[in-house]
Scaffold this motif. Structure first.
Motif, PDB file in Angstrom:
ATOM      1  N   ALA A  24       7.235 -16.184  15.333  1.00 23.03           N
ATOM      2  CA  ALA A  24       8.042 -15.944  14.135  1.00 23.03           C
ATOM      3  C   ALA A  24       7.824 -16.989  13.053  1.00 23.03           C
ATOM      4  O   ALA A  24       8.227 -16.788  11.904  1.00 23.03           O
ATOM      5  N   ASP A  25       7.169 -18.113  13.384  1.00 27.89           N
ATOM      6  CA  ASP A  25       6.915 -19.163  12.404  1.00 27.89           C
ATOM      7  C   ASP A  25       5.739 -18.841  11.484  1.00 27.89           C
ATOM      8  O   ASP A  25       5.601 -19.445  10.420  1.00 27.89           O
ATOM      9  N   VAL A  26       4.893 -17.925  11.892  1.00 28.44           N
ATOM     10  CA  VAL A  26       3.627 -17.699  11.194  1.00 28.44           C
ATOM     11  C   VAL A  26       3.842 -16.894   9.917  1.00 28.44           C
ATOM     12  O   VAL A  26       4.430 -15.811   9.949  1.00 28.44           O
ATOM     13  N   ARG A  27       3.351 -17.432   8.806  1.00 22.98           N
ATOM     14  CA  ARG A  27       3.437 -16.742   7.519  1.00 22.98           C
ATOM     15  C   ARG A  27       2.071 -16.259   7.028  1.00 22.98           C
ATOM     16  O   ARG A  27       1.977 -15.242   6.350  1.00 22.98           O
ATOM     17  N   ASP A  61       0.619 -12.556   5.922  1.00 20.93           N
ATOM     18  CA  ASP A  61      -0.522 -12.362   5.032  1.00 20.93           C
ATOM     19  C   ASP A  61      -1.797 -12.785   5.758  1.00 20.93           C
ATOM     20  O   ASP A  61      -1.872 -13.893   6.311  1.00 20.93           O
ATOM     21  N   LEU A  62      -2.788 -11.909   5.736  1.00 19.56           N
ATOM     22  CA  LEU A  62      -4.091 -12.186   6.339  1.00 19.56           C
ATOM     23  C   LEU A  62      -5.095 -12.356   5.209  1.00 19.56           C
ATOM     24  O   LEU A  62      -5.328 -11.426   4.432  1.00 19.56           O
ATOM     25  N   VAL A  63      -5.689 -13.544   5.115  1.00 15.67           N
ATOM     26  CA  VAL A  63      -6.620 -13.863   4.033  1.00 15.67           C
ATOM     27  C   VAL A  63      -8.000 -14.062   4.642  1.00 15.67           C
ATOM     28  O   VAL A  63      -8.176 -14.935   5.500  1.00 15.67           O
ATOM     29  N   GLU A 127      -6.523   3.828   5.188  1.00 14.37           N
ATOM     30  CA  GLU A 127      -5.127   3.968   4.775  1.00 14.37           C
ATOM     31  C   GLU A 127      -4.197   3.255   5.745  1.00 14.37           C
ATOM     32  O   GLU A 127      -3.189   2.654   5.340  1.00 14.37           O
ATOM     33  N   THR A 128      -4.524   3.295   7.032  1.00 15.54           N
ATOM     34  CA  THR A 128      -3.720   2.590   8.035  1.00 15.54           C
ATOM     35  C   THR A 128      -3.726   1.088   7.774  1.00 15.54           C
ATOM     36  O   THR A 128      -2.682   0.419   7.866  1.00 15.54           O
ATOM     37  N   ILE A 129      -4.890   0.550   7.435  1.00 15.88           N
ATOM     38  CA  ILE A 129      -5.000  -0.876   7.137  1.00 15.88           C
ATOM     39  C   ILE A 129      -4.197  -1.225   5.894  1.00 15.88           C
ATOM     40  O   ILE A 129      -3.437  -2.198   5.865  1.00 15.88           O
ATOM     41  N   LEU A 130      -4.344  -0.402   4.867  1.00 13.04           N
ATOM     42  CA  LEU A 130      -3.682  -0.695   3.594  1.00 13.04           C
ATOM     43  C   LEU A 130      -2.170  -0.619   3.695  1.00 13.04           C
ATOM     44  O   LEU A 130      -1.460  -1.328   2.973  1.00 13.04           O
ATOM     45  N   GLN A 131      -1.673   0.231   4.586  1.00 10.29           N
ATOM     46  CA  GLN A 131      -0.227   0.433   4.695  1.00 10.29           C
ATOM     47  C   GLN A 131       0.352  -0.201   5.956  1.00 10.29           C
ATOM     48  O   GLN A 131       1.411   0.203   6.430  1.00 10.29           O
ATOM     49  N   HIS A 132      -0.322  -1.185   6.512  1.00  8.15           N
ATOM     50  CA  HIS A 132       0.159  -1.800   7.749  1.00  8.15           C
ATOM     51  C   HIS A 132       1.603  -2.278   7.564  1.00  8.15           C
ATOM     52  O   HIS A 132       1.943  -2.897   6.549  1.00  8.15           O
ATOM     53  N   PRO A 133       2.480  -1.983   8.530  1.00 10.65           N
ATOM     54  CA  PRO A 133       3.903  -2.337   8.351  1.00 10.65           C
ATOM     55  C   PRO A 133       4.185  -3.836   8.319  1.00 10.65           C
ATOM     56  O   PRO A 133       5.237  -4.255   7.828  1.00 10.65           O
ATOM     57  N   ARG A 134       3.266  -4.662   8.817  1.00  5.49           N
ATOM     58  CA  ARG A 134       3.506  -6.111   8.840  1.00  5.49           C
ATOM     59  C   ARG A 134       2.440  -6.915   8.112  1.00  5.49           C
ATOM     60  O   ARG A 134       2.760  -7.907   7.453  1.00  5.49           O
ATOM     61  N   ALA A 188       0.506  -6.866  -2.721  1.00  6.04           N
ATOM     62  CA  ALA A 188       1.158  -8.085  -2.229  1.00  6.04           C
ATOM     63  C   ALA A 188       0.765  -9.284  -3.095  1.00  6.04           C
ATOM     64  O   ALA A 188      -0.395  -9.426  -3.490  1.00  6.04           O
ATOM     65  N   PRO A 189       1.718 -10.157  -3.394  1.00  6.67           N
ATOM     66  CA  PRO A 189       1.364 -11.380  -4.123  1.00  6.67           C
ATOM     67  C   PRO A 189       0.467 -12.267  -3.269  1.00  6.67           C
ATOM     68  O   PRO A 189       0.515 -12.217  -2.026  1.00  6.67           O
ATOM     69  N   LEU A 190      -0.342 -13.061  -3.916  1.00  5.74           N
ATOM     70  CA  LEU A 190      -1.213 -13.969  -3.167  1.00  5.74           C
ATOM     71  C   LEU A 190      -0.362 -14.970  -2.388  1.00  5.74           C
ATOM     72  O   LEU A 190       0.601 -15.514  -2.928  1.00  5.74           O
ATOM     73  N   PRO A 191      -0.720 -15.248  -1.138  1.00  7.02           N
ATOM     74  CA  PRO A 191       0.046 -16.214  -0.343  1.00  7.02           C
ATOM     75  C   PRO A 191      -0.404 -17.652  -0.587  1.00  7.02           C
ATOM     76  O   PRO A 191      -0.267 -18.510   0.277  1.00  7.02           O
ATOM     77  N   PHE A 192      -0.956 -17.889  -1.735  1.00  3.32           N
ATOM     78  CA  PHE A 192      -1.368 -19.246  -2.107  1.00  3.32           C
ATOM     79  C   PHE A 192      -1.314 -19.354  -3.630  1.00  3.32           C
ATOM     80  O   PHE A 192      -1.447 -18.362  -4.355  1.00  3.32           O
TER      81      PHE A 192
END
Length: 365
Positions: A24-27, A61-63, A127-134, A188-192
């Motif tokens: 749960a700590d992972v952002r 967020d996966l970068v 589409e599955t990748i683009l709409q991933h729930p998490r 999604a906004p950039l996570p950086f």
């Protein structure tokens, strides 16, 4: 731990000291460029995305840049473990035809094969990748400017020489030649924070997914640039590792801001301790150190002693294509063994988090 070493930034160490590390700590999870080097991280990926992270529910967020983009996209598929296993098989078994009288295959040929591989892996699941729930996927590419606006032999040679010389003086000034272009799912906004370097952001969509991922993998002079990606300005788009080799980005805002105590971490499976900013910084050792950008980052890296036990005493890299030449079977065997040995990285990380993630095992990044 003997195979795995763990390094962390200032706030990440404090967090582990106070409460260990939980899913749960992972952002944010970054995936670096590096070609075959990324193969050794796949066992860790399979554990993180297949067993550990599913124990939590927060958005992540996966970068990714280059092979890192391929890894992060595979993690977004419905069966991430199976997808990452397929990536491993397909990457290890890639084979290219060398024209008579030549020492290496043409960039056009490699690009064609790469495109086929990307389509075979992702075309039915975009589409599955683009709409991933998490998971919110961000694919990092490098867009050429001015002389590098198109990919021709003369333009690329002159343009990258100019970019290299400019980068020696100032990494930020290299933005006059090449800009960071990030394609993000779900708007999604950039996570950086992106004020460190000239940056443009575009929507990752059905119309451009394959082109964006291929562009992120298109090493200059090895593959051809991808031109005119749909949904983005015209131009040549290259490997994301040019601007962001190891994604040394300012993640602090995604983990609680610059001045706060931090409310999460960046978990970074990486093939070395140093997080090098750009591809052209590889020889500029003064840029290899940690910075406050990495305050919330936890790097999982193989130890130097363990690496010595792998075939040829190193992790797989692009030089193996030359070393093994036409000995396809030999390269496949060496890479397969290296990945099999990399299960130790996975086992040691799993043991560490199961035991409470003691800070005693962590060194300062």
């Amino acid at each position: 731990m003997k195979a795995l070493e763990i390094y962390a930034g200032r706030r990440a160490i404090a967090r582990i000291r106070q409460q260990g590390l939980t899913p749960a700590d992972v952002r944010v999870i970054p995936g670096a460029a590096g070609g075959p080097k990324g193969l050794t991280l796949l066992p860790l990926d399979r554990f993180i995305f297949g067993e550990w992270l599913p124990q939590s529910s927060q958005p992540v967020d996966l970068v990714g840049a280059s092979i890192g983009a391929w890894r992060m996209a595979a993690a977004c598929l419905p069966e991430p473990v199976t997808a990452l296993e397929k990536l491993q098989h397909d990457y290890i078994h890639q084979q290219y035809d060398v024209p008579p009288g030549k020492k290496r295959p043409s960039p056009e040929h490699i690009s064609e094969r790469f495109g086929i591989g990307i389509d075979a892996t992702f075309s039915e699941h975009v589409e599955t990748i683009l709409q991933h729930p998490r998971y919110r996927l961000h694919v990092v590419t490098s867009r050429g400017r001015h002389l590098l606006h198109r990919d021709t032999a003369t333009r690329a040679s002159l343009g990258y020489f100019g970019a290299y010389m400019t980068n020696v003086v100032s990494r930020k000034a290299m933005g006059a030649w090449i800009e960071r272009a990030v394609f993000s799912a779900q708007a999604a906004p950039l996570p950086f924070a992106a004020n460190d370097y000239r940056t443009r952001r575009y929507a990752l969509s059905n119309a451009n997914f394959s082109q964006a991922v291929q562009a992120s993998c298109s090493i200059p002079f090895v593959l051809k640039a991808v031109h005119d990606v749909p949904g983005a300005p015209r131009g040549a788009y290259w490997d994301g590792g040019i601007t962001d080799y190891h994604l040394h980005l300012d993640y602090r805002a995604a983990c609680g801001g610059i001045d706060g105590a931090g409310d999460g971490v960046v978990l970074y499976p990486h093939f070395q301790r140093a997080v090098v900013p750009g591809w052209l910084d590889k020889s500029l050792k003064w840029r290899h150190g940690s910075t406050p950008f990495l305050d919330d980052v936890i790097v999982l890296a193989p130890s130097a002693e363990w690496i010595k036990t792998l075939p040829n005493g190193k992790i797989p890299d692009r030089s193996d294509f030359t070393t093994y030449g036409s000995n396809f079977t030999g390269r496949v065997a060496a890479w397969t063994k290296a990945v099999a040995e990399s299960e130790r990285l996975r086992d040691e990380f799993a043991e560490w988090v199961a035991g409470g993630a003691s800070v005693e095992a962590v060194s300062a990044l």
